[in-house]
Motif scaffolding. Structure first.
Motif, PDB file in Angstrom:
ATOM      1  N   LEU A  84       0.802  -1.219   0.000  1.00  0.00           N
ATOM      2  CA  LEU A  84       0.000   0.000   0.000  1.00  0.00           C
ATOM      3  C   LEU A  84       0.836   1.271   0.000  1.00  0.00           C
ATOM      4  CD1 LEU A  84      -2.897  -0.926   2.447  1.00  0.00           C
ATOM      5  CD2 LEU A  84      -2.941  -0.837  -0.049  1.00  0.00           C
ATOM      6  N   ILE A  85       2.041   1.200   0.552  1.00  0.00           N
ATOM      7  CA  ILE A  85       2.871   2.405   0.676  1.00  0.00           C
ATOM      8  C   ILE A  85       3.098   3.091  -0.670  1.00  0.00           C
ATOM      9  CG2 ILE A  85       5.137   3.310   1.358  1.00  0.00           C
ATOM     10  CD1 ILE A  85       5.098   1.111   3.586  1.00  0.00           C
ATOM     11  N   PRO A  86       3.577   2.383  -1.689  1.00  0.00           N
ATOM     12  CA  PRO A  86       3.765   3.086  -2.971  1.00  0.00           C
ATOM     13  C   PRO A  86       2.458   3.585  -3.582  1.00  0.00           C
ATOM     14  CG  PRO A  86       4.382   0.764  -3.170  1.00  0.00           C
ATOM     15  CD  PRO A  86       4.070   1.014  -1.746  1.00  0.00           C
ATOM     16  N   HIS A  87       1.361   2.923  -3.276  1.00  0.00           N
ATOM     17  CA  HIS A  87       0.072   3.374  -3.797  1.00  0.00           C
ATOM     18  C   HIS A  87      -0.382   4.664  -3.114  1.00  0.00           C
ATOM     19  CE1 HIS A  87      -0.774  -0.049  -6.434  1.00  0.00           C
ATOM     20  NE2 HIS A  87      -0.114  -0.752  -5.526  1.00  0.00           N
ATOM     21  N   PHE A  88      -0.160   4.765  -1.806  1.00  0.00           N
ATOM     22  CA  PHE A  88      -0.464   6.013  -1.104  1.00  0.00           C
ATOM     23  C   PHE A  88       0.413   7.136  -1.656  1.00  0.00           C
ATOM     24  CE2 PHE A  88      -3.053   3.622   1.612  1.00  0.00           C
ATOM     25  CZ  PHE A  88      -3.641   4.405   2.585  1.00  0.00           C
ATOM     26  N   CYS A  89       1.697   6.844  -1.878  1.00  0.00           N
ATOM     27  CA  CYS A  89       2.612   7.854  -2.421  1.00  0.00           C
ATOM     28  C   CYS A  89       2.190   8.283  -3.825  1.00  0.00           C
ATOM     29  CB  CYS A  89       4.049   7.335  -2.415  1.00  0.00           C
ATOM     30  SG  CYS A  89       4.761   7.224  -0.766  1.00  0.00           S
ATOM     31  N   HIS A  90       1.690   7.342  -4.614  1.00  0.00           N
ATOM     32  CA  HIS A  90       1.207   7.681  -5.955  1.00  0.00           C
ATOM     33  C   HIS A  90       0.060   8.689  -5.871  1.00  0.00           C
ATOM     34  CE1 HIS A  90       0.055   7.249 -10.159  1.00  0.00           C
ATOM     35  NE2 HIS A  90      -1.190   7.131  -9.724  1.00  0.00           N
ATOM     36  N   VAL A  91      -0.860   8.460  -4.932  1.00  0.00           N
ATOM     37  CA  VAL A  91      -1.974   9.401  -4.764  1.00  0.00           C
ATOM     38  C   VAL A  91      -1.444  10.775  -4.364  1.00  0.00           C
ATOM     39  CG1 VAL A  91      -4.053   9.930  -3.441  1.00  0.00           C
ATOM     40  CG2 VAL A  91      -3.673   7.601  -4.250  1.00  0.00           C
ATOM     41  N   CYS A  92      -0.493  10.811  -3.421  1.00  0.00           N
ATOM     42  CA  CYS A  92       0.085  12.090  -3.000  1.00  0.00           C
ATOM     43  C   CYS A  92       0.757  12.816  -4.164  1.00  0.00           C
ATOM     44  CB  CYS A  92       1.090  11.885  -1.871  1.00  0.00           C
ATOM     45  SG  CYS A  92       0.354  11.451  -0.295  1.00  0.00           S
ATOM     46  N   LYS A  93       1.509  12.079  -4.963  1.00  0.00           N
ATOM     47  CA  LYS A  93       2.185  12.691  -6.113  1.00  0.00           C
ATOM     48  C   LYS A  93       1.174  13.202  -7.126  1.00  0.00           C
ATOM     49  CE  LYS A  93       6.344   9.903  -5.714  1.00  0.00           C
ATOM     50  NZ  LYS A  93       7.151   8.831  -6.306  1.00  0.00           N
ATOM     51  N   THR A  94       0.109  12.449  -7.341  1.00  0.00           N
ATOM     52  CA  THR A  94      -0.928  12.880  -8.276  1.00  0.00           C
ATOM     53  C   THR A  94      -1.586  14.162  -7.780  1.00  0.00           C
ATOM     54  OG1 THR A  94      -1.334  10.596  -8.940  1.00  0.00           O
ATOM     55  CG2 THR A  94      -3.072  12.186  -9.425  1.00  0.00           C
ATOM     56  N   ILE A  95      -1.899  14.199  -6.502  1.00  0.00           N
ATOM     57  CA  ILE A  95      -2.512  15.395  -5.917  1.00  0.00           C
ATOM     58  C   ILE A  95      -1.576  16.594  -6.043  1.00  0.00           C
ATOM     59  CG2 ILE A  95      -3.199  16.421  -3.705  1.00  0.00           C
ATOM     60  CD1 ILE A  95      -4.384  13.685  -3.005  1.00  0.00           C
ATOM     61  N   LYS A  96      -0.292  16.350  -5.859  1.00  0.00           N
ATOM     62  CA  LYS A  96       0.685  17.433  -5.982  1.00  0.00           C
ATOM     63  C   LYS A  96       0.669  18.021  -7.394  1.00  0.00           C
ATOM     64  CE  LYS A  96       5.598  18.434  -5.642  1.00  0.00           C
ATOM     65  NZ  LYS A  96       6.924  17.919  -5.347  1.00  0.00           N
ATOM     66  N   THR A  97       0.619  17.182  -8.406  1.00  0.00           N
ATOM     67  CA  THR A  97       0.616  17.684  -9.784  1.00  0.00           C
ATOM     68  C   THR A  97      -0.674  18.419 -10.112  1.00  0.00           C
ATOM     69  OG1 THR A  97      -0.257  15.631 -10.745  1.00  0.00           O
ATOM     70  CG2 THR A  97       2.143  15.842 -10.580  1.00  0.00           C
ATOM     71  N   GLN A  98      -1.733  18.125  -9.392  1.00  0.00           N
ATOM     72  CA  GLN A  98      -3.015  18.803  -9.617  1.00  0.00           C
ATOM     73  C   GLN A  98      -3.137  20.076  -8.772  1.00  0.00           C
ATOM     74  OE1 GLN A  98      -5.641  15.643  -8.488  1.00  0.00           O
ATOM     75  NE2 GLN A  98      -5.477  14.604 -10.447  1.00  0.00           N
ATOM     76  N   GLU A  99      -2.084  20.401  -8.052  1.00  0.00           N
ATOM     77  CA  GLU A  99      -2.003  21.583  -7.199  1.00  0.00           C
ATOM     78  C   GLU A  99      -3.001  21.570  -6.045  1.00  0.00           C
ATOM     79  OE1 GLU A  99      -1.494  25.348  -9.148  1.00  0.00           O
ATOM     80  OE2 GLU A  99      -0.471  24.432 -10.843  1.00  0.00           O
ATOM     81  N   VAL A 100      -3.572  20.390  -5.740  1.00  0.00           N
ATOM     82  CA  VAL A 100      -4.480  20.276  -4.602  1.00  0.00           C
ATOM     83  C   VAL A 100      -3.722  20.523  -3.309  1.00  0.00           C
ATOM     84  CG1 VAL A 100      -5.984  18.689  -3.324  1.00  0.00           C
ATOM     85  CG2 VAL A 100      -6.015  18.710  -5.822  1.00  0.00           C
ATOM     86  N   LEU A 101      -2.504  19.994  -3.232  1.00  0.00           N
ATOM     87  CA  LEU A 101      -1.686  20.169  -2.030  1.00  0.00           C
ATOM     88  C   LEU A 101      -1.406  21.649  -1.786  1.00  0.00           C
ATOM     89  CD1 LEU A 101      -0.224  18.775   0.269  1.00  0.00           C
ATOM     90  CD2 LEU A 101       1.743  18.481  -1.241  1.00  0.00           C
ATOM     91  N   CYS A 102      -1.065  22.382  -2.836  1.00  0.00           N
ATOM     92  CA  CYS A 102      -0.811  23.824  -2.697  1.00  0.00           C
ATOM     93  C   CYS A 102      -2.065  24.545  -2.208  1.00  0.00           C
ATOM     94  CB  CYS A 102      -0.366  24.420  -4.017  1.00  0.00           C
ATOM     95  SG  CYS A 102       1.320  24.012  -4.475  1.00  0.00           S
ATOM     96  N   GLN A 103      -3.199  24.199  -2.771  1.00  0.00           N
ATOM     97  CA  GLN A 103      -4.444  24.844  -2.371  1.00  0.00           C
ATOM     98  C   GLN A 103      -4.754  24.571  -0.903  1.00  0.00           C
ATOM     99  OE1 GLN A 103      -6.048  27.043  -4.223  1.00  0.00           O
ATOM    100  NE2 GLN A 103      -7.376  27.441  -2.492  1.00  0.00           N
ATOM    101  N   LEU A 104      -4.592  23.320  -0.479  1.00  0.00           N
ATOM    102  CA  LEU A 104      -4.803  22.971   0.928  1.00  0.00           C
ATOM    103  C   LEU A 104      -3.841  23.735   1.832  1.00  0.00           C
ATOM    104  CD1 LEU A 104      -5.301  19.108   0.937  1.00  0.00           C
ATOM    105  CD2 LEU A 104      -6.868  20.792   1.889  1.00  0.00           C
TER     106      LEU A 104
END
Length: 127
Positions: A84-104
């Motif tokens: 699950l670890i790499p899958h969670f990281c994949h979601v985080c990386k995807t969110i980062k590219t969508q700028e969701v992390l910046c918005q949060l």
């Protein structure tokens, strides 16, 4: 100062756990088994399922589908807890590219709207 990784810990990871727990429950997995899989307590699973925890973030359809497929792979025995670890990281990386992390980060920490640290990060870590 709160780094973006703190936003991941407080908002992103709980939201992933919540979505995954709900999917697994819908596919017939018991809360106790979900808690063992995610290495969290059964009461935490209950809180994720009832939206008392991890409900602050809505994912786009791409991420939603990815989490649904994770749940299906778990139920089919194709994905184990350690995987699950790499899958969670994949979601985080995807969110980062969508700028969701910046918005949060801007909403929750009240940083300047001109900040672009998250998007300029050159490392390959989750946040």
């Amino acid at each position: 100062m709160k780094p973006p990784c703190e936003i991941v810990v407080w908002y992103v990871i709980p939201s992933i756990r919540s979505k995954l727990a709900k999917e697994l429950l819908n596919l017939g997995m018991k809360q106790k088994d979900i808690s063992v899989l995610l290495d969290i307590t059964q009461p935490a699973v209950s809180q994720y399922i009832s939206d008392k925890r991890g409900h602050e973030l809505d994912f786009d359809p791409e991420v939603e589908d990815y989490i649904k497929n994770m749940a299906k792979d778990i139920m089919n025995g194709e994905l184990q807890s350690i995987d699950l670890i790499p899958h969670f990281c994949h979601v985080c990386k995807t969110i980062k590219t969508q700028e969701v992390l910046c918005q949060l980060h801007k909403e929750k920490v009240n940083i300047p709207t001109t900040c672009s640290v998250c998007m300029e990060s050159e490392n390959d870590h989750c946040c």
